[in-house]
Motif scaffolding. Structure first.
Motif, mmCIF file in Angstrom:
data_model
loop_
_atom_site.group_PDB
_atom_site.id
_atom_site.type_symbol
_atom_site.label_atom_id
_atom_site.label_comp_id
_atom_site.label_asym_id
_atom_site.label_seq_id
_atom_site.Cartn_x
_atom_site.Cartn_y
_atom_site.Cartn_z
ATOM 1 N N UNK A 287 0.833 -1.205 0.000
ATOM 2 C CA UNK A 287 0.000 0.000 0.000
ATOM 3 C C UNK A 287 0.871 1.259 0.000
ATOM 4 N N UNK A 288 1.936 1.255 0.784
ATOM 5 C CA UNK A 288 2.853 2.411 0.806
ATOM 6 C C UNK A 288 3.439 2.663 -0.591
ATOM 7 N N UNK B 248 2.458 5.973 -2.811
ATOM 8 C CA UNK B 248 3.547 6.907 -3.121
ATOM 9 C C UNK B 248 3.637 7.136 -4.628
ATOM 10 N N UNK B 249 3.514 6.043 -5.393
ATOM 11 C CA UNK B 249 3.553 6.171 -6.858
ATOM 12 C C UNK B 249 2.354 6.983 -7.353
ATOM 13 N N UNK B 250 1.198 6.739 -6.773
ATOM 14 C CA UNK B 250 0.012 7.514 -7.161
ATOM 15 C C UNK B 250 0.176 8.990 -6.805
ATOM 16 N N UNK B 251 0.837 9.265 -5.688
ATOM 17 C CA UNK B 251 1.021 10.668 -5.288
ATOM 18 C C UNK B 251 1.909 11.402 -6.292
ATOM 19 N N UNK C 17 -2.689 13.931 -0.596
ATOM 20 C CA UNK C 17 -3.036 12.554 -0.957
ATOM 21 C C UNK C 17 -2.425 11.557 0.030
ATOM 22 N N UNK C 18 -1.130 11.667 0.274
ATOM 23 C CA UNK C 18 -0.475 10.647 1.116
ATOM 24 C C UNK C 18 -0.907 10.777 2.585
ATOM 25 N N UNK C 19 -1.199 12.003 3.002
ATOM 26 C CA UNK C 19 -1.635 12.177 4.398
ATOM 27 C C UNK C 19 -3.016 11.567 4.620
ATOM 28 N N UNK C 20 -3.827 11.475 3.563
ATOM 29 C CA UNK C 20 -5.152 10.861 3.705
ATOM 30 C C UNK C 20 -5.031 9.366 4.017
ATOM 31 N N UNK C 21 -3.841 8.800 3.803
ATOM 32 C CA UNK C 21 -3.586 7.394 4.153
ATOM 33 C C UNK C 21 -2.817 7.274 5.465
#
Ligand code: MG
Ligand code: MG
Length: 258
Positions: free
Chosen positions: A121-122, A126-129, A153-157
């Motif tokens: 998931x990480x 990260x790639x999506x961000x 985006x990454x903080x939402x996870x």
């Protein structure tokens, strides 16, 4: 000072970016449990030189290797070593080239064998961000738009973005103006202009964003020892669109090469 690039310069930067992408693909094919990170470094150097280019990191600021190989809790700037990759590890491979007087720079984080759900998931997020950042990297937008897209985006996870290291302009020098942070406020910072070529490179931690410097003076580790992922692409901002110069399709087996 930001150096805007001509079409010809962007074409050379693209040649570099493609060579780096293919080098990352070569390295990725070899990533497996039992392989040492030094073996990966050696094959990357050979591949780059066989294609008439020079490793961009080797000797840069005194860095002693072709690749930055950053395993697990190492964020960036890890040294290749005799460490043998283990099932469940992740390894960020950051690669640079010099060809026709310009630089290439791109990174990809590979899972080693089967990794946990939490780890995959990480990597995915990260790639999506990075893609979300690239979507905002268009002429007329600001640097803060890019960083904000990545950070929010990454903080939402529940992940965190490293702040001490940032993306950058690229050209005849590997690190040019402007700095491209992976955090920020939309609508703030330098305006993005046609002719800018920049590297966007989220460095995203599973846990806290804090880091520390290894005794070797290079490797950056997460303060809490949790995993960190890193993906980097080079893009050229044009008047009416943004062209991604690097190509992950080679790495992900969607495009063949020689
Ligand atoms: Mg890089
Ligand atoms: Mg970079």
């Amino acid at each position: 000072m930001v150096k805007l690039k001509t079409e010809e310069e962007i074409a050379i930067l693209k040649e570099n970016a493609i060579l780096v992408s293919k080098t990352l693909a070569e390295v990725g094919k070899k990533v497996a449990p039992g392989v040492t990170t030094m073996e990966l470094d050696r094959l990357a150097e050979t591949f780059i030189r066989d294609h008439g280019a020079v490793p961009g990191f080797l000797g840069y600021g005194g860095f002693p290797y072709t690749l930055c190989l950053s395993v697990n809790d190492v964020v960036v700037h890890g040294f290749p070593s005799d460490y043998r990759l283990e099932e469940g590890d992740i390894v960020s491979v950051d690669c640079g080239t010099i060809f026709k007087g310009y630089y290439g720079d791109s990174a990809y984080t590979f899972p080693v064998g089967q990794v946990s759900e939490e780890t995959s998931s990480l990597l995915r997020v990260t790639k999506e961000s990075l893609e979300r950042g690239i979507e905002k990297a268009v002429a007329g937008n600001r640097i803060g738009d890019v960083g904000n897209a990545i950070q929010s985006y990454i903080e939402s996870f529940g992940y965190s973005a490293v702040r001490e290291m940032v993306g950058h302009g690229i050209g005849r020098n590997m690190h040019e103006s402007p700095e491209v942070p992976n955090y920020g406020h939309a609508g703030q910072g330098k305006k993005l202009l046609a002719g800018m070529t920049i590297c966007i490179e989220p460095m995203i931690n599973l846990g806290v964003r804090n880091i520390y410097l290894n005794d070797n003076g290079w490797a950056i580790h997460t303060a809490d020892g949790k995993y960190s992922a890193h993906f980097e692409k080079t893009v050229a901002i044009l008047k009416d669109r943004t062209e991604v110069l690097t190509d992950y399709d080679y790495i992900e087996g969607k495009k063949s090469y020689n």
